[in-house]
Write an enzyme that holds these catalytic residues in place. Structure first.
Site, PDB file in Angstrom:
ATOM      1  N   ILE A 170      46.216  49.380  28.402  1.00  0.00           N
ATOM      2  CA  ILE A 170      45.154  50.237  27.866  1.00  0.00           C
ATOM      3  C   ILE A 170      44.077  50.518  28.891  1.00  0.00           C
ATOM      4  O   ILE A 170      43.132  51.243  28.636  1.00  0.00           O
ATOM      5  CB  ILE A 170      44.516  49.636  26.584  1.00  0.00           C
ATOM      6  CG1 ILE A 170      44.169  48.160  26.808  1.00  0.00           C
ATOM      7  CG2 ILE A 170      45.437  49.808  25.390  1.00  0.00           C
ATOM      8  CD1 ILE A 170      43.414  47.538  25.637  1.00  0.00           C
ATOM      9  N   GLY A 202      39.741  47.010  38.966  1.00  0.00           N
ATOM     10  CA  GLY A 202      39.907  46.330  40.239  1.00  0.00           C
ATOM     11  C   GLY A 202      40.563  44.973  40.039  1.00  0.00           C
ATOM     12  O   GLY A 202      41.284  44.464  40.890  1.00  0.00           O
ATOM     13  N   PHE A 203      40.324  44.382  38.890  1.00  0.00           N
ATOM     14  CA  PHE A 203      40.845  43.065  38.572  1.00  0.00           C
ATOM     15  C   PHE A 203      42.353  43.112  38.313  1.00  0.00           C
ATOM     16  O   PHE A 203      43.080  42.171  38.589  1.00  0.00           O
ATOM     17  CB  PHE A 203      40.103  42.578  37.321  1.00  0.00           C
ATOM     18  CG  PHE A 203      40.514  41.219  36.846  1.00  0.00           C
ATOM     19  CD1 PHE A 203      39.839  40.090  37.281  1.00  0.00           C
ATOM     20  CD2 PHE A 203      41.537  41.065  35.943  1.00  0.00           C
ATOM     21  CE1 PHE A 203      40.202  38.841  36.834  1.00  0.00           C
ATOM     22  CE2 PHE A 203      41.906  39.811  35.491  1.00  0.00           C
ATOM     23  CZ  PHE A 203      41.237  38.697  35.939  1.00  0.00           C
ATOM     24  N   LYS A 222      45.432  44.992  35.427  1.00  0.00           N
ATOM     25  CA  LYS A 222      45.629  45.831  34.245  1.00  0.00           C
ATOM     26  C   LYS A 222      45.108  45.164  32.978  1.00  0.00           C
ATOM     27  O   LYS A 222      45.071  43.943  32.877  1.00  0.00           O
ATOM     28  CB  LYS A 222      47.117  46.113  34.076  1.00  0.00           C
ATOM     29  CG  LYS A 222      47.632  47.064  35.143  1.00  0.00           C
ATOM     30  CD  LYS A 222      49.104  47.337  34.986  1.00  0.00           C
ATOM     31  CE  LYS A 222      49.526  48.374  36.024  1.00  0.00           C
ATOM     32  NZ  LYS A 222      50.970  48.364  36.265  1.00  0.00           N
ATOM     33  N   VAL A 223      44.762  45.980  32.027  1.00  0.00           N
ATOM     34  CA  VAL A 223      44.343  45.465  30.725  1.00  0.00           C
ATOM     35  C   VAL A 223      45.390  45.878  29.698  1.00  0.00           C
ATOM     36  O   VAL A 223      45.745  47.052  29.597  1.00  0.00           O
ATOM     37  CB  VAL A 223      42.961  46.005  30.313  1.00  0.00           C
ATOM     38  CG1 VAL A 223      42.519  45.374  28.995  1.00  0.00           C
ATOM     39  CG2 VAL A 223      41.928  45.746  31.397  1.00  0.00           C
ATOM     40  N   LYS A 273      43.279  40.921  29.919  1.00  0.00           N
ATOM     41  CA  LYS A 273      43.065  41.386  31.281  1.00  0.00           C
ATOM     42  C   LYS A 273      43.905  40.499  32.173  1.00  0.00           C
ATOM     43  O   LYS A 273      43.726  39.278  32.182  1.00  0.00           O
ATOM     44  CB  LYS A 273      41.586  41.159  31.614  1.00  0.00           C
ATOM     45  CG  LYS A 273      40.891  42.306  32.295  1.00  0.00           C
ATOM     46  CD  LYS A 273      39.572  41.796  32.814  1.00  0.00           C
ATOM     47  CE  LYS A 273      38.447  42.755  32.627  1.00  0.00           C
ATOM     48  NZ  LYS A 273      37.195  42.248  33.214  1.00  0.00           N
ATOM     49  N   ASP A 279      26.362  45.648  36.210  1.00  0.00           N
ATOM     50  CA  ASP A 279      27.312  46.753  36.207  1.00  0.00           C
ATOM     51  C   ASP A 279      27.260  47.469  34.855  1.00  0.00           C
ATOM     52  O   ASP A 279      28.272  47.638  34.194  1.00  0.00           O
ATOM     53  CB  ASP A 279      28.714  46.239  36.539  1.00  0.00           C
ATOM     54  CG  ASP A 279      29.603  47.338  37.107  1.00  0.00           C
ATOM     55  OD1 ASP A 279      29.079  48.432  37.413  1.00  0.00           O
ATOM     56  OD2 ASP A 279      30.820  47.112  37.242  1.00  0.00           O
TER      57      ASP A 279
END
Ligand SMILES: *[C@@H]1O[C@H](CO)[C@@H](O)[C@H](O)[C@H]1NC(C)=O
Ligand SMILES: *[C@@H]1O[C@H](CO)[C@@H](O)[C@H](O)[C@H]1NC(C)=O
Length: 859
Positions: free
Chosen positions: A518, A522-523, A525-526, A540, A638
């Site tokens: 979804i 940068g981390f 995929k979610v 995540k 952020d």
């Protein structure tokens, strides 16, 4: 002119002093910074004096300075200097024989010259009272995961005009004693008789010596010594001590409620304690089904005084609210009705109970539980608590054993592995005075999980995270390696954040099926996933190549595991298995705020003005909580519309704490740091000075407000230069009086002009160039709520001008949509790289700007 202003200031200072210091704390108060020859001020501005003149002759002591300053030390004074005793030594202080005194001892176990505090065991007595015996500050700190400890005692009248404080090293080779700070302050008699739970009698606490174990501002925020009602006590947030998942709800008094102490002394507790509370909730069936419960770690075989502070600021009538108080499963008071006892709203009250913790199973825990009293059929089946203090009582010996963290966590880990259900675990948090500790413990746990991994030492994770004790302090890290096994640590981590296996993660996401993705950041995929009995979650998953991911993963667990708020996305748990890292959150059915405003450069215009205001208010509440609700100010860093998520009821929740920073809760405090964040939302002042304050979040939030109003990207490089940045363009239009032309066309004629004015004025203030001129989150919240009220009460007739249609068309350049999208795509790889560079350098602004610029689609 200036003089009169100065005079006014002086008058108001004098006045506020008169009000604050109902108890005149300054008479003969001794604040000693031990081992310091000159004395100095702490961060609260309190002056500490040298200790030397109180040392008895013949005392064999060394004044020394710690070789290492742990980043978590909130103030250098009194912790960085110490007095080290190689043999029995005494201080003598003049006191009044018939008065009660605070005695506070401060310890920072570190290296003092050749003295390693890991080898220090000692006892401390005050006249004939034992305060500490075989005490290891080092072990205690380790168990509580914090760098320093403050012990607070309250000594009853000693009948002598001298207080002799004796430090005696243990009978062991190389043992020594040390102390960093001593406070001796006369105080009013705070204690009286209390009812003994389980016995039909009262106990006179007046003559007892006392150690403060916990002091909590229930449902409220951390209060520093200078925010106390003149007794320089520290009050902590109660959240970490709540048992289980039923945390109830927190409320604060409506602004029209004026606190009336009646005959109760105002120093009993500050108004901040009484004007906030925690209650069970609004659903009476739910309330009848559980106990609102707090659990505390205590020393067994001792007597405790539990003081509960109440103030009902909602109800007015007798039997509106009546509830039962249980201490260690025994009924302490049945059907307490605060209004009936005090006679009205906004009048505080406290109740004292004495409990004895016997030896035996679970004797090291103290349970405080509240439950509605169904028998008297009150109007509301609910219970409240405003403040909570727990004191250990003794007339001769207040000492207890050093905590042994590994035993406790071993036992708990077994229980936890048996039941894999979330939250049904005992989370017991041990604490020294005031319980500073507990908070630290919880989060440190989560962090520690990662320390054992191969990542340790590889990345330059900032240690500006004082609460979490993730310091690289030499003494601490060397101890943690040997005394806490990694499996224990992992088990501990499960106390607050649930632990998931990789298997569970795979099961939840159908083996990380691409169809379930979804979002991408940068981390990594979610994914959308399903756990347990159909509970939807967002998962995540880390991108194993991204080092940035490891850092942010840690920060996110640290931050979220201890924060819970209606307007913050909640972390359900995490997985760390075979180098896989996942974070599991509540699923936010309606996606990001931005997705409802525009896609690419195309406006969607699906949200009404009222909905947008409500979303902004929700997000502002979440940020307000971050800035003021916890012990430390937390700066999100952020804030943007992709980090404001919406649940199925359109409630806004702030997410993504990967960049968050905690800062000390001090005046004008700031954190110096590498500039990070998302371009287009970045505070120019932060950018210039590299100093982060909560006002940087306010700036970003101002951009969010304009984004909500105009429904266009904050940066659109395809537009003429002056229009590229939404923040600059909106301010320019506001000054030119042409703002209405850039408002989202779908809002045309639907915004009440007063509401619009309030909103725009507020957003403009947020974008002030200078941080101090921006409103606080609290002011901001108030103004937005006002704008909402104006919208709801105001007329609905068209007010926004219909001119400027042509210009609007010029801005929404649909055809350029694809082009700009492709541009950021192709820069994606570069982005990852430049972010790493940015992490390694502290001054390379160009790199930073660059990465943030290309990163505008979110991490
Ligand atoms: C609340 O706590 C009391 C005392 O431990 C216990 O007797 C009672 O069953 C509890 N009620 C609920 C609903 O858990
Ligand atoms: C002192 O404390 C340490 C650590 O808790 C413990 O191992 C030791 O047995 C204690 N010594 C005495 C004499 O109680």
């Amino acid at each position: 002119m200036q003089e009169s202003a100065g005079l006014l200031l002086v008058i108001s200072l004098v006045l506020s002093n008169a009000i604050l210091h109902v108890w005149s704390q300054d008479t003969g108060a001794l604040l000693l910074t031990c081992g310091d020859e000159a004395g100095a001020k702490d961060l609260d501005g309190r002056q500490w004096s040298p200790d030397e003149k109180y040392l008895s002759k013949g005392s064999n002591s060394i004044a020394s300075r710690a070789t290492y300053q742990d980043p978590s030390l909130i103030s250098e004074v009194p912790y960085m200097t110490a007095r080290v005793f190689e043999s029995k030594s005494t201080y003598k202080f003049p006191i009044k024989p018939d008065k009660r005194y605070w005695l506070r001892l401060h310890f920072y176990p570190s290296f003092y010259g050749s003295h390693d505090c890991a080898d220090s065991y000692f006892s401390v007595t005050a006249n004939s009272i034992t305060l500490l015996s075989n005490f290891s500050a080092s072990i205690t700190c380790l168990a509580l995961s914090q760098a320093y400890i403050d012990r607070e005692y309250s000594l009853a009248a000693l009948g002598s005009d001298t207080l002799t404080l004796t430090f005696k090293p243990a009978d062991k080779n190389g043992a020594f004693a040390f102390v960093n700070g001593i406070q001796l302050i006369q105080m009013p008699e705070l204690f009286d008789s209390a009812s003994m739970v389980g016995f039909d009698q009262t106990f006179d606490a007046k003559s007892m010596h006392v150690q403060t174990m916990f002091r909590l501002n229930v449902g409220g925020k951390y209060l520093s010594p200078t925010q106390d009602s003149g007794l320089t006590r520290i009050w902590y947030d109660d959240y970490p001590y709540i048992y289980g998942a039923s945390t109830g709800i927190t409320t604060s008094a409506p602004s029209d409620v004026k606190l009336n102490y009646q005959s109760m002394p105002e120093y009993t507790a500050p108004s901040d304690v009484y004007l906030t509370s925690r209650s069970m909730g609004t659903d009476k069936n739910v309330n009848m089904g559980y106990n609102l419960t707090w659990v505390f770690q205590i020393d067994p075989n001792s007597m405790y005084l539990v003081r509960l502070h109440f103030c009902d600021y909602f109800n007015k009538e007798v039997n509106d609210l009546a509830f039962n108080i249980f201490l260690n499963s025994q009924m302490a008071e049945a059907g307490i009705d605060v209004i009936a006892m005090v006679g009205g709203r906004g009048i505080p009250l406290y109740r004292d109970f004495v409990v004895y913790a016997r030896d035996g199973a679970d004797s090291d825990q103290l349970w405080v539980a509240l439950h509605p009293n169904g028998i008297t059929k009150p109007s509301y089946l609910d219970a409240i608590l405003n403040g909570l203090e727990i004191f250990k009582l003794s007339d001769t010996d207040l000492s207890g054993p050093n905590p042994t963290p590994s035993d406790r966590f071993n036992r708990e880990s077994e229980e936890k592995f048996e039941s894999h259900k979330p939250y049904n675990k005992t989370v017991v948090i041990g604490g020294a005075a005031g319980g500073a500790a507990g908070f630290a413990l919880v989060a440190a746990i989560c962090l520690a999980v990662h320390k054992k991994k191969k990542y340790a030492g590889q990345h330059t994770h900032s240690s500006w995270l004082p609460i979490h004790g993730n310091s690289s302090g030499a003494s601490k890290s060397s101890m943690s390696a040997s005394s806490i096994g990694s499996s224990n640590v992992t088990a501990m981590a499960q106390g607050l954040c649930r632990y998931f296996t990789l298997q569970e993660m795979k099961h939840a996401t159908k083996n990380f099926d691409e169809a379930n993705v979804i979002g991408v950041g940068g981390f990594g995929k979610v994914y959308k996933g399903v756990i347990d009995n159909g509970m939807k979650v967002a998962i995540k998953r880390s991108n194993p190549e991204s080092e940035q991911g490891v850092n942010e993963f840690q920060t996110e667990i640290e931050m979220l595991s201890k924060l819970r708020h209606k307007h913050l996305v909640s972390l359900i748990g995490f997985c760390e298995d075979n180098d896989e890292m996942c974070l599991v959150y509540d699923y936010m059915a309606l996606g990001t705020f931005r997705d409802h405003l525009y896609k690419g450069n195309k406006r969607l215009g699906t949200l009404s003005w009222k909905q947008r205001l409500e979303i902004c208010i929700g997000a502002a509440r979440g940020l307000h909580y971050l800035h003021t609700g916890a012990k430390y100010t937390i700066i999100h860093r952020d804030v943007k519309t992709t980090n404001i998520l919406l649940d199925e009821n359109w409630a806004a929740k702030v997410s993504d704490f990967g960049l968050s920073k905690t800062g000390p809760n001090m005046n004008n405090g700031h954190v110096s740091t590498v500039v990070k964040g998302s371009f287009g939302y970045l505070d120019p002042e932060y950018f210039r000075r590299q100093q982060l304050t909560e006002k940087s979040d306010v700036y970003s939030f101002g951009v969010v407000l304009f984004e909500a109003l105009c429904a266009r990207p904050v940066l659109n490089p395809n537009l003429p230069k002056e229009q590229v940045s939404l923040a600059e363009w909106a301010l320019l239009c506001k000054r030119r009086g042409t703002l209405e032309e850039i408002i989202d066309p779908s809002l045309k004629g639907k915004i009440n002009p007063e509401s619009l004015k309030k909103f725009v004025d507020t957003a403009e203030k947020c974008l002030s160039d200078i941080g101090v001129e921006r409103p606080t989150m609290n002011d901001l919240l108030w103004n937005l709520e006002f704008a909402l009220t104006l919208q709801e009460s105001g007329s609905t007739h068209s007010s926004v001008s219909h001119s400027g249609e042509s210009e609007l068309e010029e801005i929404s350049l649909d055809d350029k949509d694809t082009a700009s999208h492709n541009k950021s795509q192709s820069l994606g790889v570069q982005n990852e790289l430049s972010q790493r560079q940015q992490q390694d350098s502290t001054s390379d602004n160009t790199g930073a700007i660059y990465s943030q610029f290309v990163n505008l689609n979110g991490r």
